[in-house]
Design a protein around this motif. Structure first.
Motif, PDB file in Angstrom:
ATOM      1  N   GLU B 192      47.230  69.167  50.418  1.00 18.41           N
ATOM      2  CA  GLU B 192      46.805  70.443  49.853  1.00 18.41           C
ATOM      3  C   GLU B 192      47.006  71.523  50.920  1.00 18.41           C
ATOM      4  O   GLU B 192      46.673  71.298  52.087  1.00 18.41           O
ATOM      5  N   THR B 193      47.547  72.640  50.533  1.00 22.32           N
ATOM      6  CA  THR B 193      47.774  73.696  51.518  1.00 22.32           C
ATOM      7  C   THR B 193      46.648  74.721  51.452  1.00 22.32           C
ATOM      8  O   THR B 193      45.875  74.742  50.496  1.00 22.32           O
ATOM      9  N   ASP B 194      46.580  75.531  52.486  1.00 28.77           N
ATOM     10  CA  ASP B 194      45.583  76.601  52.530  1.00 28.77           C
ATOM     11  C   ASP B 194      45.722  77.516  51.314  1.00 28.77           C
ATOM     12  O   ASP B 194      44.732  77.985  50.770  1.00 28.77           O
ATOM     13  N   GLU B 195      47.012  77.736  50.928  1.00 29.28           N
ATOM     14  CA  GLU B 195      47.238  78.649  49.799  1.00 29.28           C
ATOM     15  C   GLU B 195      46.619  78.099  48.518  1.00 29.28           C
ATOM     16  O   GLU B 195      45.985  78.812  47.757  1.00 29.28           O
TER      17      GLU B 195
END
Lengths: 483, 287
Positions: B192-195
């Motif tokens: 999962e990315t920060d975005e």
């Protein structure tokens, strides 16, 4: 539309339309009777936590100890192979009572069982005799189980090859009695799941043992055994006398009714648990006697006494079999004794709630949540009686007092069906109710007649004393139809 | 279960209500149809279950009244009995005492503007009772009653999109129009990315604002960690209360306990556990 006020329905409201099962608002997983009984009357509601399995475990767990692990030797000595017929008679009597009891229990799913039905159906005097009689009947039954437990614990020493100077059955039984009472005072957690596990283990051991023994008795494994004459020399009389003696093995089914207040969906689960547990243990008893009397002659079996089943197992499977039966016997008599002590304390609570004895007897200890006085009133006399070691007398007096209650339960059913009071709306109706209840009452009272005079004497004395107590202490209490 | 009475506005009498009926504040249709969260009016008070072991001396912990001032509180007094004791017996002896205590607590909640209903249950098993009442009242959350000195900021742990709507309903229902600040918190999952996380939390924030929260009162916090339970309890220390979701039971939760319970044990402040959507209760009873 306004929902009827559940708290007012059972007693105060004379309007039959507002009766017990009338259109109370349905709740998730609702049971019409449970809803009314548990409805919050301004002092809190009650959670039902025992399901069908739990109910079955209580019934089977209370009963199976005596019939299989204590009685075979005694019964075979008296009645020969026909002792299996004695057990079958007991099962029929128990079923005749279990069906009316189920109907009453679904009409009054309250803790207290038979005492509650009789005091509400027939009035205070019979209620008092049964209530106090039930307490003492359970006291006698527990003492009987404890002596059985002591015999099996003593057998452990024998198997281990330790010679004891005296027969350890009675002292060990007394010690277990003290131990169990103290344990129950401090609130044992998870007794229900323990009970379930014990019953499952027992049923597995017994099924294996009885299938093997049964096949062997039928000659499948070679050596055919000489069948004994089925009926004893005395004919039918010893069989009926034995039926009266071993009826103690069926006392447990009504225990399910004493926890009726905790059973989920009581209209379905109560009748099922009671009838099914009688059927299950009845089959096991008859099979056990068949196997036991095929292994040994009846006279020989009688010499082995309370732990005859250990010798039967040794005969079939050798030492491991003996050990398995010793373990099973310990578990079974332990669970019977424990269940009876707890039921006896509930019986004390039921009569004290109705002011038949001082209410102090049912005080709860807030810290442990247990009724310490009632447990003492149960545990004390149990220990004293266990010390007498009179197995047959204890068993018969217990049966006597229970049979009086069972007979009166049937009478109460007939009475209530005739009177049809507003509050009487059972969700389970006993098929051919009047006939079954009539037969149940007759059979219960008839069985008493076949007991030894000493047992009848002690039982009658207890009943007279209970009645005397009622006249002295509680003559002004009116319980009929009181909720 | 159908409540035949018409909705009323004022606080209910603390002990007089003997009907095990659903919340009067719920719209009447809620009982007949499966509730769809987004159709709920935004002013709807969230129903919160507060279980208290009254007879063991457990009382309404400090801070609870502030935390639940805008809630509809189902105050559950319970007493657990060993299996050998008949529940009737305990009710007879302790029922009145326990009821009057519950009444006091309900009064305290009503004094700060909450609505309260009381239920007192004598049981052999706490979980059975709590579960039954969650169903019966369709409770949005259950409070683990720990005390807080004051309630000024609340940590809201958001795990994913599942159930996020119920979290938003609870948070906005409790804190919209109050001085209480909210921090939305998400632990990054694998891959999962920060975005992704920002999108998720911003979505929740937008939802909260739409439901009447002040945008300035909602902060966002994203973190990467292996041990979410420790992280939530640790972050919680900077706040006065924690709101988190319920976890499906599994072997891990069986051995170590529910994450919400673990957080409550370490964080020591009040934890609101948002309940999963329960299958519609009225279907089960419509036999």
């Amino acid at each position: 539309m306004d929902a009827p006020d559940p708290s007012a329905a059972p007693d105060a409201d004379p309007d039959p339309d507002a009766g017990v099962t009338a259109d109370s608002p349905p709740a998730p997983g609702s049971d019409p009777i449970a809803d009314v009984v548990d409805a919050d009357t301004g002092e809190g509601e009650l959670e039902r936590t025992i399901g069908l399995t739990g109910g079955l475990a209580i019934g089977i767990g209370t009963m199976i100890g005596a019939g299989i692990f204590v009685f075979p030797g005694l019964a075979a000595e008296n009645a020969g192979p026909a002792a299996s017929l004695s057990f079958a008679i007991g099962a029929v009597v128990a079923l005749l009572v279990a069906l009316p009891t189920s109907e009453l229990a679904t009409a009054m799913p309250r803790s207290g069982g038979g005492y509650f039905f009789i005091s509400r159906g027939l009035g205070t005097a019979p209620g008092a005799i049964v209530g106090l009689g039930l307490w003492l009947g359970l006291v006698f039954a527990s003492a009987f189980y404890l002596v059985g437990l002591g015999s099996y614990a003593g057998q452990v020493f024998l198997e281990a090859g330790i010679a004891l100077p005296v027969n350890p059955a009675v002292p060990l039984g007394v010690a277990f009695g003290v131990g169990l009472t103290v344990l129950s005072l401090f609130g044992t957690e998870n007794t229900a799941s323990l009970q379930n596990a014990i019953v499952v283990v027992l049923l597995i051991i017994l099924t294996l043992f009885l299938s093997y023994g049964g096949l062997d008795a039928l000659g499948v494994f070679g050596a055919e055994r000489t069948p004994e004459r089925f009926f004893p020399p005395g004919g039918l009389l010893p069989v009926l006398q034995t039926a009266a003696l071993v009826f103690t093995s069926y006392l447990g089914f009504a225990q399910v009714a004493t926890v009726a207040g905790d059973i989920k969906e009581p209209s379905r689960n109560l009748p099922l648990a009671m009838v099914a547990s009688v059927l299950v243990v009845g089959v096991f008893y008859v099979a056990t006697i068949f196997v036991a009397t095929s292994a040994f002659g009846s006279a020989r079996l009688g010499e082995f006494g309370e732990t005859a089943m250990v010798e039967v197992a040794r005969e079939f499977v050798g030492f491991p079999g003996a050990i398995a039966i010793v373990v099973a016997g310990l578990l079974a008599t332990f669970s019977s004794a424990n269940a009876s002590i707890l039921s006896a304390s509930r019986a004390v609570y039921a009569v004290s709630r109705d002011d038949l004895i001082p209410t102090a007897a049912s005080r709860l200890n807030l810290q442990y949540g247990t009724p310490h006085v009632a447990l003492g009133l149960a545990g004390g006399p149990i220990v004293v009686l266990a010390a007498t070691g009179q197995v047959e007398l204890l068993a018969e007096v217990a049966s006597f007092l229970h049979l009086v209650m069972y007979g009166l339960i049937c009478v109460a059913l007939i009475q209530l069906r005739r009177e049809q009071p507003d509050w009487y709306a059972p969700s389970f109706r006993c098929p051919a109710g009047l006939a079954v209840a009539g037969a149940g009452a007759l059979a219960s009272f008839a069985l008493i007649a076949f007991m030894q005079p000493a047992s009848i004497g002690v039982g009658a004395a207890v009943m007279i004393a209970s009645y005397g107590w009622y006249r002295y202490y509680a003559a002004d209490v009116e319980l009929k139809g009181d909720f | 279960m159908t409540d035949p009475r018409t909705p009323t506005d004022g606080g209910q009498p603390p002990t007089g209500d003997e009907q095990p009926a659903t919340d009067d504040k719920q719209p009447a249709t809620d009982d007949e149809q499966p509730p769809a969260g987004d159709e709920q009016p935004q002013t709807d008070r969230p129903t919160v279950l507060v279980p208290l072991e009254v007879l063991e001396g457990e009382s309404l912990p400090a801070g609870t009244t502030e935390l639940l001032a805008n809630a509809h509180v189902v105050l559950l007094g319970y007493h657990v009995l060993p299996e050998q004791t008949a529940t009737e017996q305990a009710r007879e002896q302790f029922g009145e005492t326990a009821m009057s205590k519950l009444g006091e607590f309900a009064g305290a909640l009503e004094a700060v503007g909450a609505t309260a209903e009381t239920r007192l249950v004598f049981t052999h098993d706490k979980q059975t009772t709590v579960d039954r009442l969650i169903y019966e009242y369709d409770c949005l959350a259950v409070l683990v009653p720990n005390s807080a000195e004051r309630v000024e900021s609340v940590l809201v742990a958001v795990r994913g999109t599942v159930g996020v709507d119920r979290i938003a309903r609870l948070v906005a229902g409790l804190f919209a129009g109050t001085e209480i600040a909210v921090t939305l918190y998400h632990v990054l999952g694998e891959g999962e990315t920060d975005e992704d996380a920002e999108t998720l939390l911003n979505g929740v924030r937008a939802d909260l604002v739409e439901r009447g929260m002040d945008a300035d009162a909602v902060e966002i916090l994203i973190e990467e960690t292996e041990t979410p339970v420790d992280a939530i309890s640790g972050r919680g220390e900077a706040h006065d209360a924690v709101i988190m979701g319920e976890t499906d039971p599994s072997v891990t939760t069986f051995v170590f306990g529910m994450p919400a319970e673990q957080v409550a044990e370490r964080f020591l402040g009040p934890v609101l556990v948002v309940q999963r959507e329960r299958p519609e209760a009225t279907d089960a009873s419509a036999e």
